[in-house]
Design an enzyme around this catalytic site. Structure first.
Site, PDB file in Angstrom:
ATOM      1  N   GLU A   9      39.838  37.505  39.934  1.00 58.36           N
ATOM      2  CA  GLU A   9      38.730  36.439  40.284  1.00 58.36           C
ATOM      3  C   GLU A   9      39.408  35.061  40.147  1.00 58.36           C
ATOM      4  OE1 GLU A   9      34.134  35.404  38.418  1.00 58.36           O
ATOM      5  OE2 GLU A   9      34.951  37.353  38.644  1.00 58.36           O
ATOM      6  N   ASP A 105      35.841  39.919  37.330  1.00 59.28           N
ATOM      7  CA  ASP A 105      35.126  40.047  36.117  1.00 59.28           C
ATOM      8  C   ASP A 105      34.249  41.321  36.140  1.00 59.28           C
ATOM      9  OD1 ASP A 105      35.885  37.973  35.085  1.00 59.28           O
ATOM     10  OD2 ASP A 105      34.158  36.626  35.007  1.00 59.28           O
ATOM     11  N   TYR A 309      35.394  39.999  26.279  1.00 56.81           N
ATOM     12  CA  TYR A 309      34.468  39.371  27.668  1.00 56.81           C
ATOM     13  C   TYR A 309      33.345  38.923  27.251  1.00 56.81           C
ATOM     14  CZ  TYR A 309      32.356  39.527  32.002  1.00 56.81           C
ATOM     15  OH  TYR A 309      31.525  39.292  33.244  1.00 56.81           O
TER      16      TYR A 309
END
Length: 732
Positions: A9, A105, A309
């Site tokens: 990303e 992600d 995350y």
């Protein structure tokens, strides 16, 4: 033998993946190795086309062209990042690339970032998916050993497309309709409108609130005090005569202990952090905005690799993580956490239901430390604060409960009932991790305070020294701050009047927006000047209040967007059709436009300045942004704006308060915000102190800047802090 293209990303994540995959030939837009070619997006490289791209007539905003409902939505390459898109496209289409690994992600938006690029590039090669919760080398290697087939995430992609298209179909149509109808920049959307409605409703409640006087009666004994309560155990008396009669009846009399209850109690540590809970605490303790917390969290996840995350809505970990807890505890056994982490490691880790529950983990588990040892010297003070919160919460769930004995004493004073409450701590348990300020205890009844109580028995006489009457007033509900607004977005059923069934739906669907979008929605409301800050409190502007009057009722209801989120979730699980969802969005949009067209309300600009726009001659409007005051042109198509004043991070050389910068061009000055300080200086003069003459090597400048920025954060009285804050340091 062909190669595998890995699509990340962001460049920083791409570099990490390349390092682990032993690809080290850096070509600028990608890094190549023997087996892997690693490239990256810069967030979204592809988006939905603007209305103008479908038809010339949409270039002019007018009611006649609404609603805009293209049969098929088209994708377009975003101008800002088009260079990178064409580089990625070239790689995707390279003959020696046999397979694509999506490594964006691991979530709905991440899926969209990658799939849109692949779709726009017109590539039909096999796809695999890397799905990981932390960016450590170990997690990346494990992830590549367990790549999932791309088909497994097809429904997640469909749900992401539906979200984007629904926001286009509803948001752009509603925004254009309101703007054209009232000739003002008015924006509406399925999440922003109900969020703004809650803020406006709260302001109305405060405005219409009529405070009531109430009384409490306090009896003082030698070493503690007791409070009068009625038969419902309520200490507030709303009638002055009734309160006085209790005072007269009990004054000069002694009391007798009627009952003593001692209840052993256990309080378990709060659940692990999801993003919203972390944003709430960071706002409560340090005043960080939701957006700020997310970006600090992102750095700790991506750059430092010490936390997992961030965009998660789960406060639990799954069973498969339990085996890694020991390694994670060893990693955080440094500095202030060493003794507690070592203590947990010495015993057997109790992986109880309070933090381990597979049924409460969907895409990602709670935010916890990774197995990587932190190098806290490289953390900024903000990063240290957020890291500290996550580590403390992680340690606390593995510690025993906080145990205490709750003592309640009830006494009789001439036929009236008085009570006192106290706590005796038996074991601090998980609370050893925290200092008092860090813990937000649930609000207690203010009228009856906890105190240290003497040892008493039933039937004991209590010498009463005085009986006092205290007067109080009921308080209106509190205004939202960013922390409490996040709570309201997460659980809107607690803040709006809805029936039981609607409240149940809201509760099940996770409220307004998602953990990933709430911070952006709040920022958007600030940036469109419908809300502003007074201290920490959020208040609606006149524009915000009027906008909520003009937005159709259904779009203001949190129920609508909650239902949508629940359907998007069903689409991502393959339980609902994406085409029928979009069809409904189109029908809803048609109804929405009709409702706005038929409305007779008027919008009034009540923030006009006496100054005319230099471009189009219309009067400028004064608006308050998050960091200062601006003048903006009332004409949407003109778009002129100028700063009036802006709070900077620069410190006053005299009193160390923050400086405000006012005016434009040569007339720009720095003025102290301190109430009793008169410091003001021309900007040119003030900035000259930090001017650097002559050319210097770029890398050297970057290193100096980074060093100075670090020093400025460690010593926030340094006037460099502000000036450096506005300088972008290039990511080499």
């Amino acid at each position: 033998m062909g190669k595998i293209l890995v699509l990340a990303e962001k460049p920083s994540v791409g570099r990490d993946l390349a390092k682990v995959l032993k690809a080290n030939n850096n070509k600028g837009a990608y890094i190549e190795g023997n087996k892997y070619v690693v490239t990256w997006a810069l967030g979204h490289l592809v988006g939905l086309q603007d209305p103008e791209g479908y038809d010339e007539k949409y270039k002019t905003w007018s009611m006649e062209t609404l609603p805009m409902l293209p049969k098929y939505m088209k994708l377009t390459v975003l101008k800002k990042t088009s260079k990178q898109f064409y580089e990625v496209k070239k790689l995707l289409n390279r003959n020696d690339i046999d397979e694509i690994v999506i490594a964006t992600d691991a979530g709905r938006e991440g899926e969209l970032v990658a799939r849109w690029i692949i779709e726009k590039a017109g590539v039909k090669k096999p796809i695999k998916r890397l799905w990981i919760s932390s960016q450590t080398d170990k997690a990346i290697l494990d992830g590549f050993k367990n790549l999932k087939p791309g088909s497994q995430y097809e429904n997640l992609y469909k749900a992401a497309v539906c979200r984007a298209e629904a926001d286009w179909i509803v948001g752009l149509n509603a925004t254009r309709a309101l703007t054209c109808k009232h000739n003002a920049q008015l924006s509406a959307g399925r999440v922003q409108s109900p969020t703004l409605a809650m803020i406006v409703n709260r302001e109305e409640e405060i405005k219409n609130f009529i405070p009531k006087d109430y009384y409490t009666v306090l009896a003082k004994a030698n070493s503690f005090s007791l409070t009068y309560v009625n038969k419902d155990n309520n200490g507030r008396i709303f009638n002055e005569d009734a309160a006085n009669s209790i005072v007269n009846k009990t004054r000069g009399k002694d009391g007798e202990v009627v009952s003593i209850t001692e209840t052993p109690k256990k309080k378990f540590a709060p659940a692990l952090y999801d993003l919203t809970e972390l944003q709430r605490d960071a706002n409560r303790i340090w005043g960080y905005s939701a957006k700020q917390t997310l970006s600090i969290m992102q750095r700790l996840y991506e750059n430092h690799k010490v936390l997992t995350y961030p965009r998660t809505d789960s406060r639990y970990i799954s069973r498969d993580i339990v085996g890694t807890l020991e390694e994670r505890l060893k990693a955080i056994s440094v500095g202030q956490y060493r003794s507690i982490a070592s203590e947990i490691l010495r015993g057997k880790i109790n992986a109880h239901k309070g933090f381990v529950d597979d049924s409460k983990v969907s895409d990602h588990h709670a935010i916890i430390p990774t197995e990587q040892k932190p190098n806290t010297v490289n953390f900024s003070s903000e990063e240290r604060n957020i890291y500290d919160l996550v580590v403390k919460r992680f340690l606390s769930v593995m510690l025993p409960p906080f145990e205490y004995i709750q003592t309640n004493i009830a006494a009789d004073i001439n036929g009236e009932r008085f009570i006192a409450k106290g706590q005796v701590i038996k074991s601090k348990g998980w609370k050893v991790v925290y200092s008092k300020e860090d813990i937000e205890d649930s609000p207690k009844d203010d009228d009856i305070k906890e105190q240290v109580l003497p040892k008493l028995n039933k039937g004991d006489k209590i010498k009463i020294n005085s009986i006092n009457l205290n007067k109080g007033q009921t308080k209106p509900p509190a205004r939202f701050n960013e922390g409490t607004l996040l709570s309201a977005m997460e659980n809107p059923q607690k803040y709006v009047n809805v029936n039981k069934e609607a409240a149940k739906t809201l509760n099940e669907t996770g409220g307004l927006g998602t953990v990933a979008t709430r911070a952006d929605i709040i920022e958007k409301l600030f940036n469109s000047f419908v809300i502003e800050k007074k201290g920490k409190e959020i208040v609606p502007t006149s524009k915000g209040k009027q906008l909520i009057e003009l937005v159709p009722n259904e779009l203001k209801s949190p129920l609508l967007t909650a239902k949508w989120e629940s359907r998007l979730d069903a689409i991502s699980k393959g339980k609902e059709s994406d085409t029928s969802f979009i069809k409904e969005m189109k029908n809803y949009s048609i109804a929405l436009i009709e409702s706005i067209k038929g409305d007779n309300s008027k919008f009034i600009h009540d923030n006009k300045t006496g100054k005319k726009c230099p471009n189009c001659g219309k009067y400028l409007l004064e608006v308050k942004g998050k960091n200062g005051v601006m003048n903006v042109c009332q004409d949407r198509e003109c778009g002129y704006k100028e700063n009036v004043s802006r709070t900077t991070n620069a410190r006053c050389p005299e009193c160390k308060k923050k400086l405000e910068v006012r005016g434009q061009g040569d007339g720009k000055i720095y003025v102290c915000t301190g109430a009793n300080c008169n410091f003001r200086e021309k900007a040119a003069q003030f900035e000259k102190r930090f001017d650097k003459k002559g050319k210097v090597d770029k890398r050297e400048v970057n290193n100096i800047m980074k060093k100075m920025k670090k020093e400025a954060e460690d010593f926030n009285n340094n006037p460099f802090a502000a000036l450096l804050g506005n300088i972008k340091i290039e990511d080499k």
